[in-house]
Design a protein around this motif. Sequence first.
Motif, PDB file in Angstrom:
ATOM      1  N   ILE A  42       0.831  -1.345  -0.053  1.00  0.00           N
ATOM      2  CA  ILE A  42      -0.014   0.128  -0.117  1.00  0.00           C
ATOM      3  C   ILE A  42       0.937   1.137  -0.071  1.00  0.00           C
ATOM      4  CG2 ILE A  42      -1.635   1.289   1.174  1.00  0.00           C
ATOM      5  CD1 ILE A  42      -2.619  -1.623   0.499  1.00  0.00           C
ATOM      6  N   GLU A  43       0.452   2.245  -0.954  1.00  0.00           N
ATOM      7  CA  GLU A  43       1.514   3.553  -0.996  1.00  0.00           C
ATOM      8  C   GLU A  43       0.637   4.608  -0.267  1.00  0.00           C
ATOM      9  OE1 GLU A  43       3.770   6.541  -4.123  1.00  0.00           O
ATOM     10  OE2 GLU A  43       2.387   5.046  -4.789  1.00  0.00           O
ATOM     11  N   ASP A  44       1.145   4.984   0.652  1.00  0.00           N
ATOM     12  CA  ASP A  44       0.546   6.346   1.444  1.00  0.00           C
ATOM     13  C   ASP A  44       0.096   7.195   0.682  1.00  0.00           C
ATOM     14  OD1 ASP A  44       0.189   8.795   3.100  1.00  0.00           O
ATOM     15  OD2 ASP A  44       0.730   7.230   4.694  1.00  0.00           O
ATOM     16  N   LYS A  45      -1.094   7.819   0.524  1.00  0.00           N
ATOM     17  CA  LYS A  45      -1.661   8.655  -0.372  1.00  0.00           C
ATOM     18  C   LYS A  45      -1.379  10.237  -0.127  1.00  0.00           C
ATOM     19  CE  LYS A  45      -6.420   9.845   1.524  1.00  0.00           C
ATOM     20  NZ  LYS A  45      -5.802  11.320   1.252  1.00  0.00           N
ATOM     21  N   ASP A  46      -0.833  10.391   1.248  1.00  0.00           N
ATOM     22  CA  ASP A  46      -0.508  11.632   1.581  1.00  0.00           C
ATOM     23  C   ASP A  46       1.145  12.019   1.964  1.00  0.00           C
ATOM     24  OD1 ASP A  46      -3.137  12.564   1.765  1.00  0.00           O
ATOM     25  OD2 ASP A  46      -3.507  11.578   3.764  1.00  0.00           O
ATOM     26  N   ASN A  47       1.815  10.710   2.061  1.00  0.00           N
ATOM     27  CA  ASN A  47       3.074  10.659   2.420  1.00  0.00           C
ATOM     28  C   ASN A  47       4.104  10.128   1.189  1.00  0.00           C
ATOM     29  OD1 ASN A  47       3.331  12.142   4.867  1.00  0.00           O
ATOM     30  ND2 ASN A  47       1.885  10.666   5.299  1.00  0.00           N
ATOM     31  N   LYS A  48       4.634  11.001   0.207  1.00  0.00           N
ATOM     32  CA  LYS A  48       5.119  10.310  -0.905  1.00  0.00           C
ATOM     33  C   LYS A  48       6.329   9.332  -0.392  1.00  0.00           C
ATOM     34  CE  LYS A  48       6.924  11.407  -5.451  1.00  0.00           C
ATOM     35  NZ  LYS A  48       5.954  11.447  -6.417  1.00  0.00           N
ATOM     36  N   GLY A  49       6.607   8.447  -0.818  1.00  0.00           N
ATOM     37  CA  GLY A  49       7.683   7.689  -0.437  1.00  0.00           C
ATOM     38  C   GLY A  49       7.594   6.637   0.700  1.00  0.00           C
TER      39      GLY A  49
END
Length: 96
Positions: A42-49
């Motif tokens: 899952i990629e965090d939608k608010d915190n790139k990287g």
Amino acid sequence: MNIHVVAVFKFNENYLMEAVELFQTLVRETRKEEGCLQYDLIEDKDNKGTFFMVELWESEDHLNRHNGQDHLLDFRRDVSKMLESSTMVYKGFKTL
């Protein structure tokens, strides 16, 4: 008893494409393992990287075997230089 794992990775933005490629191999190979019930990136939608690996294993023994697999050891070695901070890993059993 099933065991749940959430691992949180924070990557330097310069390495995001490389990191995703390494994750693709890790996820593909891990999903083939005996006892792996869920293994999702899952990629965090608010915190790139920032990425979360959400895992569900049939048992703690299966998780322990996973931790010794070559594809996981290779992944750990290869991403170590790309991480902005140490990986946080949380393990637990469902309570409700």
